[in-house]
Enzyme design. Structure first.
Site, PDB file in Angstrom:
ATOM      1  N   TRP A   1      -9.510 106.785  -3.163  1.00 52.08           N
ATOM      2  CA  TRP A   1     -10.320 106.279  -2.052  1.00 52.08           C
ATOM      3  C   TRP A   1      -9.995 104.836  -1.716  1.00 52.08           C
ATOM      4  O   TRP A   1     -10.891 104.055  -1.425  1.00 52.08           O
ATOM      5  CB  TRP A   1     -11.823 106.374  -2.379  1.00 52.08           C
ATOM      6  CG  TRP A   1     -12.282 107.759  -2.639  1.00 52.08           C
ATOM      7  CD1 TRP A   1     -12.654 108.277  -3.832  1.00 52.08           C
ATOM      8  CD2 TRP A   1     -12.415 108.807  -1.670  1.00 52.08           C
ATOM      9  NE1 TRP A   1     -13.005 109.590  -3.684  1.00 52.08           N
ATOM     10  CE2 TRP A   1     -12.874 109.939  -2.360  1.00 52.08           C
ATOM     11  CE3 TRP A   1     -12.190 108.899  -0.300  1.00 52.08           C
ATOM     12  CZ2 TRP A   1     -13.108 111.157  -1.723  1.00 52.08           C
ATOM     13  CZ3 TRP A   1     -12.432 110.097   0.331  1.00 52.08           C
ATOM     14  CH2 TRP A   1     -12.889 111.207  -0.375  1.00 52.08           C
TER      15      TRP A   1
ATOM     16  N   SER B   1     -19.453 105.328  -8.951  1.00 53.21           N
ATOM     17  CA  SER B   1     -20.571 104.391  -9.068  1.00 53.21           C
ATOM     18  C   SER B   1     -20.568 103.641 -10.392  1.00 53.21           C
ATOM     19  O   SER B   1     -21.196 102.592 -10.502  1.00 53.21           O
ATOM     20  CB  SER B   1     -21.898 105.139  -8.900  1.00 53.21           C
ATOM     21  OG  SER B   1     -21.973 105.666  -7.594  1.00 53.21           O
TER      22      SER B   1
ATOM     23  N   ARG C   1     -13.255  97.197  10.980  1.00 55.45           N
ATOM     24  CA  ARG C   1     -13.950  96.237  10.121  1.00 55.45           C
ATOM     25  C   ARG C   1     -13.541  96.442   8.667  1.00 55.45           C
ATOM     26  O   ARG C   1     -13.354  95.470   7.921  1.00 55.45           O
ATOM     27  CB  ARG C   1     -15.473  96.361  10.313  1.00 55.45           C
ATOM     28  CG  ARG C   1     -16.268  95.151   9.848  1.00 55.45           C
ATOM     29  CD  ARG C   1     -16.751  95.262   8.414  1.00 55.45           C
ATOM     30  NE  ARG C   1     -17.435  96.521   8.219  1.00 55.45           N
ATOM     31  CZ  ARG C   1     -17.202  97.345   7.208  1.00 55.45           C
ATOM     32  NH1 ARG C   1     -16.351  97.027   6.266  1.00 55.45           N
ATOM     33  NH2 ARG C   1     -17.836  98.500   7.130  1.00 55.45           N
TER      34      ARG C   1
ATOM     35  N   GLU D   1     -18.784 100.564  -1.218  1.00 58.95           N
ATOM     36  CA  GLU D   1     -19.388  99.245  -1.502  1.00 58.95           C
ATOM     37  C   GLU D   1     -20.764  99.400  -2.134  1.00 58.95           C
ATOM     38  O   GLU D   1     -21.691  98.668  -1.808  1.00 58.95           O
ATOM     39  CB  GLU D   1     -19.504  98.427  -0.214  1.00 58.95           C
ATOM     40  CG  GLU D   1     -18.174  98.093   0.404  1.00 58.95           C
ATOM     41  CD  GLU D   1     -17.457  96.992  -0.335  1.00 58.95           C
ATOM     42  OE1 GLU D   1     -18.090  96.339  -1.183  1.00 58.95           O
ATOM     43  OE2 GLU D   1     -16.267  96.815  -0.086  1.00 58.95           O
TER      44      GLU D   1
HETATM   45  C1  LIG Z   1     -13.588 105.868   3.287  1.00 63.75           C
HETATM   46  C2  LIG Z   1     -13.740 105.269   1.934  1.00 63.75           C
HETATM   47  C3  LIG Z   1     -13.038 104.116   1.606  1.00 63.75           C
HETATM   48  C4  LIG Z   1     -13.145 103.562   0.331  1.00 63.75           C
HETATM   49  N1  LIG Z   1     -12.403 102.453   0.017  1.00 63.75           N
HETATM   50  C5  LIG Z   1     -12.395 101.999  -1.273  1.00 63.75           C
HETATM   51  C6  LIG Z   1     -11.535 100.936  -1.657  1.00 63.75           C
HETATM   52  O1  LIG Z   1     -10.835 100.355  -0.821  1.00 63.75           O
HETATM   53  N2  LIG Z   1     -11.489 100.580  -2.962  1.00 63.75           N
HETATM   54  C7  LIG Z   1     -12.252 101.193  -3.908  1.00 63.75           C
HETATM   55  O2  LIG Z   1     -12.145 100.828  -5.069  1.00 63.75           O
HETATM   56  N3  LIG Z   1     -13.097 102.197  -3.578  1.00 63.75           N
HETATM   57  C8  LIG Z   1     -13.188 102.629  -2.295  1.00 63.75           C
HETATM   58  N4  LIG Z   1     -14.022 103.666  -1.937  1.00 63.75           N
HETATM   59  C9  LIG Z   1     -14.756 104.346  -2.984  1.00 63.75           C
HETATM   60  C10 LIG Z   1     -16.248 104.065  -2.982  1.00 63.75           C
HETATM   61  O3  LIG Z   1     -16.503 102.783  -3.390  1.00 63.75           O
HETATM   62  C11 LIG Z   1     -16.914 105.131  -3.861  1.00 63.75           C
HETATM   63  O4  LIG Z   1     -16.837 106.337  -3.145  1.00 63.75           O
HETATM   64  C12 LIG Z   1     -18.347 104.783  -4.197  1.00 63.75           C
HETATM   65  O5  LIG Z   1     -18.404 103.745  -5.122  1.00 63.75           O
HETATM   66  C13 LIG Z   1     -19.115 106.001  -4.754  1.00 63.75           C
HETATM   67  O6  LIG Z   1     -18.404 106.622  -5.748  1.00 63.75           O
HETATM   68  P1  LIG Z   1     -18.200 108.214  -5.733  1.00 63.75           P
HETATM   69  O7  LIG Z   1     -17.682 108.588  -4.411  1.00 63.75           O
HETATM   70  O8  LIG Z   1     -17.414 108.555  -6.913  1.00 63.75           O
HETATM   71  O9  LIG Z   1     -19.644 108.795  -5.826  1.00 63.75           O
HETATM   72  P2  LIG Z   1     -20.513 109.027  -7.174  1.00 63.75           P
HETATM   73  O10 LIG Z   1     -20.573 107.792  -7.973  1.00 63.75           O
HETATM   74  O11 LIG Z   1     -20.049 110.251  -7.846  1.00 63.75           O
HETATM   75  O12 LIG Z   1     -21.928 109.282  -6.527  1.00 63.75           O
HETATM   76  C14 LIG Z   1     -22.337 110.546  -5.957  1.00 63.75           C
HETATM   77  C15 LIG Z   1     -23.827 110.492  -5.673  1.00 63.75           C
HETATM   78  O13 LIG Z   1     -24.546 110.273  -6.874  1.00 63.75           O
HETATM   79  C16 LIG Z   1     -25.392 109.144  -6.768  1.00 63.75           C
HETATM   80  N5  LIG Z   1     -25.482 108.501  -8.057  1.00 63.75           N
HETATM   81  C17 LIG Z   1     -24.461 108.066  -8.855  1.00 63.75           C
HETATM   82  N6  LIG Z   1     -24.953 107.507  -9.971  1.00 63.75           N
HETATM   83  C18 LIG Z   1     -26.300 107.522  -9.866  1.00 63.75           C
HETATM   84  C19 LIG Z   1     -27.385 107.095 -10.686  1.00 63.75           C
HETATM   85  N7  LIG Z   1     -27.188 106.472 -11.854  1.00 63.75           N
HETATM   86  N8  LIG Z   1     -28.642 107.301 -10.266  1.00 63.75           N
HETATM   87  C20 LIG Z   1     -28.876 107.908  -9.064  1.00 63.75           C
HETATM   88  N9  LIG Z   1     -27.913 108.339  -8.261  1.00 63.75           N
HETATM   89  C21 LIG Z   1     -26.633 108.147  -8.645  1.00 63.75           C
HETATM   90  C22 LIG Z   1     -24.763 108.296  -5.708  1.00 63.75           C
HETATM   91  O14 LIG Z   1     -25.722 107.433  -5.085  1.00 63.75           O
HETATM   92  C23 LIG Z   1     -24.221 109.340  -4.747  1.00 63.75           C
HETATM   93  O15 LIG Z   1     -25.259 109.754  -3.900  1.00 63.75           O
HETATM   94  C24 LIG Z   1     -13.986 104.188  -0.638  1.00 63.75           C
HETATM   95  C25 LIG Z   1     -14.720 105.322  -0.275  1.00 63.75           C
HETATM   96  C26 LIG Z   1     -14.615 105.860   0.987  1.00 63.75           C
HETATM   97  C27 LIG Z   1     -15.414 107.057   1.352  1.00 63.75           C
END
Ligand SMILES: Cc1cc2nc3c(=O)[nH]c(=O)nc-3n(C[C@H](O)[C@H](O)[C@H](O)COP(=O)(O)OP(=O)(O)OC[C@H]3O[C@@H](n4cnc5c(N)ncnc54)[C@H](O)[C@@H]3O)c2cc1C
Lengths: 390, 252
Positions: free
Chosen positions: A165, A141, A93, A366
């Site tokens: 990612w 995020s 998906r 997402e």
């Molecule tokens: C398998 C996979 C495929 C992906 N594919 C894509 C893709 O095709 N294109 C793309 O652009 N991205 C992609 N991503 C990235 C994905 O969108 C990000 O991992 C996601 O947006 C979260 O970012 P991060 O991993 O940096 O986590 P972070 O932003 O560092 O978050 C870590 C934790 O902190 C929490 N947090 C962050 N900010 C706050 C806040 N203000 N208040 C409370 N809690 C908070 C979050 O909820 C989370 O629990 C993919 C990720 C994965 C795992």
């Protein structure tokens, strides 16, 4: 026995004939091509090229888009496609979501006429694969603070930075990349083979193992001037893509949950402990009835949202609620189903542990679960709590 | 030149069949499909169309739900769809053959493809029966078909191996499961099929004389449940197992 998807409230009767036919084509394909091969693909960490070709052949990519060789289906049909693909595997998906909602959509909505004609028909047929570069190593995020930048060098744009990612990255023929041009987020189309662009694969995932995840590296990457998406500026660009993908995920999660429910039900009916099928014990029945209840609610949520997408009366917060709720329930159901399977639940003979591990990614990408909570919190109170700055 | 394919809607081979009273309980059948051998006929009909036949006409006879077969056929390439509507829960083979022959005449096709038998009744009489009513030749259990000008060659499983048969005039071909892969409809086909009209015709509108049926269905009965398997453990039971295999199962 044919697969009978849980449909307690008879959503089936609300669908049009062609929605049902499209769903069945995808369902049969998943049954024939994905289920027998998915564990091997996960073990090897590959997304088989035949799957790309078949998905293109079925004509389901970019489902709700109209014109330029795209199918022009209802959002409900798009949702059903996601549901069936994810009943097979979230990675399959993901492939379709990225291609359709994150790459074809922005070109379709914000691209120039030439860009649309150049890329959309060949992406709809699966001939070209796309990826979407928003997330960076230090900005997940909060993509608004991204550091990847583009410079206007007169005859060309120069891109520098890195994305991480990125689904489909290494197998993609083109990437829609979001970067700052004079401090403003803009979308750029980068093609495989462009000077200064590489897309090394990220290895070692315990989740979405049959989906390719990559870094995108831009080192003085030169791209022609006509590769900028002319019609959008700022975070609205990437966020509008995410709305469509998140909508699809709210259906996809239902598919994964249906798969886990079916496996749990069958297992509970056949597994004998203390002289009786475990399905005859109240604690197990309680789990099954909870699954039925949550899946049914998730289905109704997704179905209703599809209708709102079709008639244009939706707001993004409604999509946040559906994505968050449905992935959350699917993950909980996968865990519960794993529990019902006992030790067998950890084997690749059953789909549950795979769905469970996959859904951990789906919960994060997402928009993480909690980011959607914050979106709803802001909607309810009018107070944003993403950042401490006013 | 046109080719007609006869499609019957039957309970999906994976559907659970239950008998209530003296009839199969149709309301308990969750999935209806094109009878599997008919699917091979349809696949070959599309191949013929691709090699130059002008028109592919799909014909079914059955209740309203059976129109789904026609839409499915349209989604993979059928040009015209004819539905002979009937709510009869049983139809005498001769009656059905007259109805289908009349529909084929209406379609103007002189090549007719159908499954060698239907998955529900397994009677195998439709193809040959239609051929004899229309005065067409009939080639049975075909697995492959191809067209060269006005001649059609068919491969069928004969007594001694594969037979290649060449046919010049009007003919009915009944199909067996072959090596060919069935194509799956795609979204574009499905969306186009939606727009294709179905000619729904009541039996009375066919204007044919149907004599009173010679056969009628008395009842359906479920096959008896299989007795549970027997389990033997340890070397001590070898003698009993051997004697059972010899005297009860008659396999050694
Ligand atoms: C398998 C996979 C495929 C992906 N594919 C894509 C893709 O095709 N294109 C793309 O652009 N991205 C992609 N991503 C990235 C994905 O969108 C990000 O991992 C996601 O947006 C979260 O970012 P991060 O991993 O940096 O986590 P972070 O932003 O560092 O978050 C870590 C934790 O902190 C929490 N947090 C962050 N900010 C706050 C806040 N203000 N208040 C409370 N809690 C908070 C979050 O909820 C989370 O629990 C993919 C990720 C994965 C795992």
């Amino acid at each position: 026995m044919a697969y009978e998807a849980l449909d307690f409230y008879d959503i089936d009767s609300l669908l049009t004939d062609e929605e049902r036919m499209i769903r069945d084509v995808v369902r049969d394909w998943v049954e024939e091509r994905i289920l027998p091969n998915i564990e091997d693909a996960c073990r090897e960490g590959v997304f088989p090229d035949e799957w790309r070709a078949d998905i293109g052949e079925m004509g389901i990519l970019g489902a709700p888009l109209k014109g330029y060789g795209c199918p022009g289906l209802s959002y409900t049909a798009y949702g059903l496609i996601c549901q069936e693909l994810e009943r097979g595997d979230s990675g399959v998906r993901s492939f379709a979501s990225v291609q359709g909602s994150l790459v074809m959509y922005p070109i379709w909505d914000f691209g120039s006429e030439e860009q649309k004609e150049k890329y959309l028909p060949r992406m709809a047929s699966g001939e070209l694969v796309g990826c979407f570069g928003l997330t960076e190593p230090d900005y997940g995020s909060n993509p608004g603070d991204m550091i990847t930048k583009a410079e206007d060098k007169g005859d060309y744009f120069l891109l520098n930075g890195a994305k991480m990612w990125i689904t489909n990255g290494t197998i993609a023929d083109l990437a829609v990349v979001w970067a700052k041009l004079d401090g403003v987020i803009r979308g750029f189309i980068v093609e495989k083979g462009d000077e200064g662009f590489t897309a090394p694969e990220m290895k070692g995932k315990h989740s979405l193992k049959a989906s390719i995840t990559s870094e995108l590296v831009f080192q003085d990457c030169k791209i022609p001037k006509d590769r900028i998406l002319p019609d959008v500026k700022g975070l609205r660009g990437p966020f509008s893509c995410l709305n469509n993908a998140r909508f699809g995920i709210s259906w996809g999660a239902v598919g994964a949950a249906q798969s886990c429910f079916n496996s749990a039900k069958e297992y509970a009916l056949s597994r004998i402990q203390f002289g009786h099928p475990i399905a005859s014990f109240q604690l197990v029945q309680n789990k099954l009835s909870w699954m039925l209840r949550e899946i049914t609610k998730g289905q109704l949520l997704a179905y209703h949202l599809g209708k709102k997408k079709d008639d244009g009366t939706w707001i993004p917060e409604q999509i946040s609620l559906a994505k968050m709720n449905n992935v959350d329930m699917a993950l909980e159901i996968a865990r519960m189903s794993r529990d019902i399977h006992g030790a067998n639940g950890i084997l690749d003979e059953y789909p549950v542990m795979r769905h469970m591990a996959n859904l951990e990614s789906v919960k994060t990408y997402e928009g993480t679960h909690d980011i959607h909570n914050l979106i709803l919190g802001r909607h309810i109170t009018g107070i944003q709590s993403f950042t401490r700055e006013p | 030149m046109g080719v007609a394919v006869l499609l019957k809607q039957v309970p999906d081979t994976t559907a659970k069949i239950s008998v209530s009273g003296s009839r199969v309980d149709e309301s308990a059948i969750t999935k209806w499909s094109i009878s599997p051998y008919d699917e091979y006929a349809l696949e070959s009909a599309i191949a013929l169309k691709e090699s130059g036949v002008d028109e592919l006409v799909a014909i079914t006879c059955g209740p309203q739900r059976a129109s789904k077969c026609l839409t499915e056929a349209a989604s993979v390439g059928a040009d015209r769809l004819i539905h002979i509507l009937t709510d009869a829960d049983f139809m005498d083979s001769c009656t059905l053959q007259s109805i289908l022959s009349s529909a084929i005449q209406r379609s103007g096709c002189d090549i007719v493809l159908c499954g060698k038998q239907a998955a529900d009744t397994n009677s195998g009489s439709t193809g040959p029966g239609v051929a004899s009513l229309l005065g067409y030749s009939c080639v049975g259990s075909v697995t492959e078909i191809s067209m060269d000008g006005s001649k059609i060659s068919a491969t069928r499983l004969g007594n001694t191996g594969l037979e290649k048969i060449e046919v010049g005039g009007p003919c009915v071909f009944t199909f067996d499961k072959g090596e060919v892969e069935l194509r799956r409809p795609n979204v574009r086909g499905i969306m186009m099929a939606k727009k294709k009209p179905i000619e729904s015709i009541g039996i009375e509108e066919l204007g044919i004389e149907i004599g009173s049926p010679k056969t009628s269905l008395k009842s359906h009965v479920s096959p008896p449940e299989k007795p549970p398997g027997q389990k033997f453990e340890g070397a001590g039971s070898i003698e009993i197992v051997v004697s059972k295999l010899r005297d009860e199962a008659n396999v050694i």
